[in-house]
Design an enzyme around this catalytic site. Sequence first.
Site, PDB file in Angstrom:
ATOM      1  N   LYS A 223      57.338  50.414   9.136  1.00 24.22           N
ATOM      2  CA  LYS A 223      56.054  50.809   9.333  1.00 24.22           C
ATOM      3  C   LYS A 223      55.175  50.320   8.118  1.00 24.22           C
ATOM      4  O   LYS A 223      55.869  50.503   6.897  1.00 24.22           O
ATOM      5  CB  LYS A 223      55.824  52.294   9.434  1.00 24.22           C
ATOM      6  CG  LYS A 223      54.198  52.935   9.712  1.00 24.22           C
ATOM      7  CD  LYS A 223      54.456  54.342  10.292  1.00 24.22           C
ATOM      8  CE  LYS A 223      53.110  55.113  10.297  1.00 24.22           C
ATOM      9  NZ  LYS A 223      53.156  56.488  10.492  1.00 24.22           N
TER      10      LYS A 223
ATOM     11  N   SER B 184      51.120  57.998  14.876  1.00 24.21           N
ATOM     12  CA  SER B 184      50.621  57.055  14.176  1.00 24.21           C
ATOM     13  C   SER B 184      51.542  55.729  14.176  1.00 24.21           C
ATOM     14  O   SER B 184      50.899  54.748  13.674  1.00 24.21           O
ATOM     15  CB  SER B 184      50.077  57.405  12.911  1.00 24.21           C
ATOM     16  OG  SER B 184      51.342  57.605  11.922  1.00 24.21           O
TER      17      SER B 184
ATOM     18  N   SER C  20      53.937  61.759  14.195  1.00 23.68           N
ATOM     19  CA  SER C  20      53.641  60.283  14.296  1.00 23.68           C
ATOM     20  C   SER C  20      55.131  59.673  14.363  1.00 23.68           C
ATOM     21  O   SER C  20      54.826  58.170  14.649  1.00 23.68           O
ATOM     22  CB  SER C  20      53.047  59.984  12.921  1.00 23.68           C
ATOM     23  OG  SER C  20      51.750  60.220  12.931  1.00 23.68           O
TER      24      SER C  20
END
Lengths: 486, 98
Positions: free
Chosen positions: A77, A152, A176
């Site tokens: 990420k 997210s 997330s």
Amino acid sequence: MLQSTASAIREDVASGRVSAVEVCRAFLDRTTAVNAALNAFNLVTSERALAQAAEIDRRRAAGQTLGVLAGVPVAIKDNLCVRGMTTTASSRILEHFVPPYDATVVARLAAADAVVIGKTNCDEFAMGSSNENSAFGPVRNPWAQDRTPGGSSGGSAAAVAARCAPLALGSDTGGSIRQPAGFCGVVGLKPTYGRVSRYGLLAFASSLDQIGPFTHTVRDAALALSAIAGADPSDATASREAVPDFAASLTGDIKGLRIGVPRAFVADGVDAGVRAAFDAAIGTLRGSGAQLVDIELPHARYAIPVYYLVATAEASSNLARYDGVRYGYRSARDKDQNLKQMYSRTRDEGFGAEVKRRIMLGTYVLSAGYYDAYYLKAQQVRTLVRQDYQQAFEKVDVIAMPTSPIPPFRLGERTGDPLQMYLADVFTVSANLAGLPAISVPCGFSEGHLPVGLQLTGRMFDEATLLRAADAYERETDWHAQAPAI
Amino acid sequence: MSSTLTVADVERIAALAQLELTAEEKQLFTKQLADILDYAEQLQAVDTSGVPATAHVLGEPVERDDAERPSLAIDEAVGNAPDPASAPGLFRVPRVIG
């Protein structure tokens, strides 16, 4: 090969059935083929990945012992620092930021001989539930490209679902990891707060943030967790709790395991398809010998307002560092601007709307005259949310809920109303408030063949039991083996 | 109290947060923040008398020895500066006074 698990790839590379370079090339080719459609990656680092894979092959040829993730391609990420690799948090304010150091989790993956293939798209600074807050455009759900992959960590979830990598790292502040895992039909694990070092994670809400893996199987999640977990001198909140070999706890035996179901909490506002998949899933767990126990979490319904006051307060403080001086974007609107004008223009131009909204909300609830009514009140109700779980865990070993009350929604459907977007996090935020480990595993599909996730929550630092329950469920189903037709 | 949130409140918060918002952003945030704060009002109904606040869920933070260890080289530490100073190892900022 693209369908392989991380565990299988590691065995094949270590035994020489396939080279790390072949593995790396296959997943890079796949990534290149689908990323234009999905926008799951902010950066693909082919050259670096192939060089690292070649080095692993060389070391194997030289008879050296390889790490537990040898040759496994991994997507990171884009809010996790990788030395020398542009790390943006999907924000304009860090568009050209190149970290001079590795996050601890990245260093540990490297020590396990995993191969980083790129940085995944996400909501800006991990603030969002749909990946639509990225400065670089939304990620598309591999199962239905007009829909959100969740957020997210949407890029990490989509990358694993689309077979760009068998393993990805994300971060989970209010769901997330778990919500995008549910939306994309993959496994997503948020470890206990403190289980994994946050050093090198661009901070959003420091008392809630936790890093964890996306995988196809619970076994791979266990393997990855064992590799990244444990104390770290660079993070005072990283626990010294011993890190077991989590894969060893996957016995398949959950006879007599007590699984709590908060019936009243999950009664309202749950999509019919999600409800049907969830009911079937807990039926499967019962069929495997688990005992379903009704529990109450009376304060769970307050978790959303508590979360959005606590998380934004912490974010407003954490994001004060982005001021255009030491790194990142600097406003050049006026060459004669003074320092304070430079700060405030840099921040207005560099941050996206949701980040500014949260900084504003957090600043407000911390400001004189409002602190007690909002921030302190939220911290007190946070205590009550924790106590609900502590009481429940006196009666049960694991708690089951849907990961999300709704299936993946259409891109653009909820962007106009931030509050509606926040409400979609209803089942995930309380695990962060209480610090508990929680996992989402695929448990079927709702109407339109949209993935549904089953969320299991465990006791503090008892990922072993949590993973054992999730693995036992996975053994009875094949949802995790299904792949989107992209 | 939140339903009375005004544009002036938003301007005051923006100044505290070092954000130079546009006129459109001020209007939008006034409405959206009021909606969110109204929603959060439900917490006022929870009896929290005598309930301690939770700031974090761990016990005592883990400490480490106060020992020297390698740090970033100066050129790495300043390598991401948006306006590198002409002298090595410095950040350049706009004038602070006047």
